[in-house]
Design a protein around this motif. Sequence first.
Motif, PDB file in Angstrom:
ATOM      1  N   UNK A  94     -12.886 -11.017  17.133  1.00 53.18           N
ATOM      2  CA  UNK A  94     -13.661 -10.886  18.331  1.00 53.18           C
ATOM      3  C   UNK A  94     -12.721 -10.212  19.278  1.00 53.18           C
ATOM      4  N   UNK A  95     -11.451 -10.325  19.184  1.00 52.42           N
ATOM      5  CA  UNK A  95     -10.792  -9.465  20.086  1.00 52.42           C
ATOM      6  C   UNK A  95      -9.507  -8.861  19.639  1.00 52.42           C
ATOM      7  N   UNK A  96      -9.773  -7.690  18.795  1.00 49.08           N
ATOM      8  CA  UNK A  96      -8.696  -7.141  17.841  1.00 49.08           C
ATOM      9  C   UNK A  96      -7.455  -6.685  18.704  1.00 49.08           C
ATOM     10  N   UNK A 142      -8.638  11.681   4.270  1.00 52.72           N
ATOM     11  CA  UNK A 142      -8.879  10.321   5.178  1.00 52.72           C
ATOM     12  C   UNK A 142      -7.686  10.154   6.130  1.00 52.72           C
ATOM     13  N   UNK A 143      -8.140   9.966   7.348  1.00 52.48           N
ATOM     14  CA  UNK A 143      -6.806   9.613   8.484  1.00 52.48           C
ATOM     15  C   UNK A 143      -6.680   8.092   8.616  1.00 52.48           C
ATOM     16  N   UNK A 144      -5.482   7.568   8.592  1.00 51.29           N
ATOM     17  CA  UNK A 144      -5.317   6.175   8.859  1.00 51.29           C
ATOM     18  C   UNK A 144      -4.643   6.356  10.345  1.00 51.29           C
ATOM     19  N   UNK A 145      -5.175   5.471  11.351  1.00 53.50           N
ATOM     20  CA  UNK A 145      -4.659   5.669  12.628  1.00 53.50           C
ATOM     21  C   UNK A 145      -5.203   4.104  13.150  1.00 53.50           C
ATOM     22  N   UNK A 146      -4.480   3.900  14.139  1.00 49.61           N
ATOM     23  CA  UNK A 146      -4.581   2.726  14.962  1.00 49.61           C
ATOM     24  C   UNK A 146      -6.009   2.409  15.529  1.00 49.61           C
ATOM     25  N   UNK A 147      -6.364   1.004  15.476  1.00 48.82           N
ATOM     26  CA  UNK A 147      -7.590   0.854  16.058  1.00 48.82           C
ATOM     27  C   UNK A 147      -7.970   1.227  17.344  1.00 48.82           C
ATOM     28  N   UNK A 148      -9.102   1.564  17.739  1.00 55.24           N
ATOM     29  CA  UNK A 148      -9.409   1.950  19.012  1.00 55.24           C
ATOM     30  C   UNK A 148     -10.656   1.118  19.531  1.00 55.24           C
ATOM     31  N   UNK A 149     -10.791   0.883  20.628  1.00 52.89           N
ATOM     32  CA  UNK A 149     -12.042  -0.173  21.337  1.00 52.89           C
ATOM     33  C   UNK A 149     -13.451   0.548  20.579  1.00 52.89           C
TER      34      UNK A 149
END
Length: 271
Positions: free
Chosen positions: A139-141, A47-54
């Motif tokens: 709504x706007x992470x 499992x990879x934990x990464x930053x949120x992407x659009x």
Amino acid sequence: MVCETKIVADEHDAIPGTKKESIMWSSPPSSAALNPAEAKDARNDAVFIREFERGDEEEVRRIFNEGIMERIPNTAFRGLTQQPKTQFLYALLTVMCFFVTNSVTLTCCAPLILMSARYYYSKKVIQNYLDCALHTDMADIESYYMKPTGSCFWVAVLNGHVVGIVAAQGREDDNTVELRRMSVDSRYRGKGIAKALGRRVLEFAMRNNYAAVVLGTTAVKLAAHKLYESLGFRQTGQSEDYRLPGMSRSPLERLFFQIRYSRYRLQLREE
């Protein structure tokens, strides 16, 4: 919501160097050497934990929605076990029903009516809360979590699919970071994903020199509280009169919807 996990994320000798780093973890290998087929399965379990992407938005909202909607039956039915005063009141109403109607049939139906009312009001309040969240930070992470300094949002990815989410929101007034929006896809629970996400928030807080990590939860399941405790959090308070966003506090709502709000804190360093 999150459930208790069985695998602790790998320990690191040092906190990851930058906010942009991703973390990869998997189940610990057995003492025996793995054959090629087992090694391939182990890689697939990573499992990879990464930053949120659009591009994660749809899956993130699906997981968040699923976790919130699970609270409806949990709050309506399981939550009643944590409300002894409400149990007594419902028992009293049932007895009064018998004396007023003198009908055994109506008296037997009273508990069912009361439970139906609890489910209705739990659904109403929690759906209002979900709608509120989906029109604010969820709504706007990017604007709420990715752009502000001291905040971030991560996803856990398994086989190319987002399976878990968590956010950290910095608070300058008391130099703490709040752990928020943690949820794991129900199909992938019991794999240690929630604990790994929680550890990512702790590493982020240490990296950014926060004094403590705090969180608030209305989780009914004991497993969620055990998870926070396993990460090192200590409960600092409880409230039986917490006002969840979306509540109207009408008399009927107060009668059929109660929620316990628990506050946790993990002190990282002294001020």
